[in-house]
Design an enzyme around this catalytic site. Structure first.
Site, PDB file in Angstrom:
ATOM      1  CB  SER A  19      -0.917   0.006   1.225  1.00 19.58           C
ATOM      2  OG  SER A  19      -1.809  -1.078   1.169  1.00 19.58           O
TER       3      SER A  19
ATOM      4  CE  LYS B 160      -5.239  -0.909   2.163  1.00 20.37           C
ATOM      5  NZ  LYS B 160      -4.029  -1.714   2.200  1.00 20.37           N
TER       6      LYS B 160
ATOM      7  CE  LYS C  63       2.059   2.177   4.482  1.00 18.64           C
ATOM      8  NZ  LYS C  63       1.405   1.356   3.440  1.00 18.64           N
TER       9      LYS C  63
END
Length: 296
Positions: free
Chosen positions: A97, A172, A240
């Site tokens: 990701s 995502k 993140k």
């Protein structure tokens, strides 16, 4: 596709690799960064010294590492990067990701070798990785997607070609926004209920039968009630992902106020020493701010 490379055998990558092996594929692992788990080596697992060696040996190379800089290093390091082993007929599938914009750059560079590139981040956590039920969000060429689909079907159940390079990563990021805000909503609801004197476990059970029902309420609500915050998906990793969302929002001149708030709550958890807690532990930030714990 007899030989498959798999770079990154952490919480998510290890069970994903195991599922591919159980389906009959031989996997090649790069040991430049760390040794491959012993249980993955043997008749269906081969250790290679570098990512470049994996790419030379394999038709398809999966990457499953934590963040954008790690993907870039695996791909393009001048000494050992995957790029050195790429050629026509090979396909890189990045299931990490990472940044959508960086993904577009990585794809363009990788495809100059004649190879194909797909971004295919996943959702479903460690449980989905082990069960082979991940949701997979794919960006890339439709023909390549069709060719790789049999491998995706081993790893997941909800597999969608979202669009071109980077669109899987964009999807995502959107997923992670929704998950974070749902965790925040469930946390607030259970905190309110417990502070008002109700049993949060029974409140959760009642809510599971109504319009407020969700996977987050089902799985993470139970974690919150029981206080079981061993990581399925670490807070540091969700931070993140939300950074990617907020950085993208700045580039797009968007305001994502609730995403920013969720990030601040994760930062509170990190300040409490919880970077490695499961992201359902966001409730601990709210408990800390309220000086009240729903499990007391």
């Amino acid at each position: 596709m007899k030989n498959i490379g798999f770079i990154g055998t952490g919480i998510m990558g290890k069970p994903m690799a195991k599922n591919l092996q159980d389906a009959g594929y031989t996997l090649y692992f790069a040991e430049h960064f760390e040794k491959a788990p012993a249980e993955l080596l043997g008749a269906k697992g081969v250790a290679c010294p570098t990512p470049a060696a994996v790419a030379l040996a394999c038709e398809v190379i999966f990457i499953m590492v934590p963040d954008t800089p790690q993907v870039e290093d695996v791909l393009f390091n001048e000494e050992y990067g995957v790029e050195k082993g790429l050629s026509a007929g090979k396909t890189v599938v990045d299931m990490s990701s990472i940044s959508p914009m960086a993904t577009k750059r990585f794809a363009a560079r990788a495809e100059k070798t004649g190879a194909q590139y797909m971004d295919a981040p996943v959702s479903g956590g460690e449980v989905g990785a082990k069960a082979g039920t991940l949701s997979i969000m794919v960006g890339g060429d439709p023909e390549v997607f069709e060719r790789i689909s049999p491998l995706f079907q081993i790893l997941g159940k909800n597999i969608t070609l979202v669009g071109g390079h980077g669109d899987g990563q964009t999807c995502k990021v959107a997923n992670q926004i929704i998950v974070a805000l749902n965790i925040e909503a469930v946390s607030e609801a259970l905190l309110f209920a417990a502070k008002a004197g109700a049993d949060p476990a029974r409140v959760r059970q009642a809510l599971m039968g109504g319009f407020a029902s969700s996977k987050i309420l089902e799985v993470h609500g139970e974690r919150m009630v029981k206080g079981t915050f061993e990581p399925g998906f670490r807070i540091a990793l969700h931070q993140k992902d939300l950074n990617l969302a907020l950085e993208g929002a700045r580039e797009l001149q968007l305001n994502l106020p609730n995403t920013a708030m969720a990030q601040q709550l994760f930062s509170t958890c990190a300040a409490l020493g919880g970077s490695h807690w499961d992201h359902s532990a966001m409730i601990r930030a709210l408990e800390h701010m309220s000086n009240f714990c729903i499990r007391d």
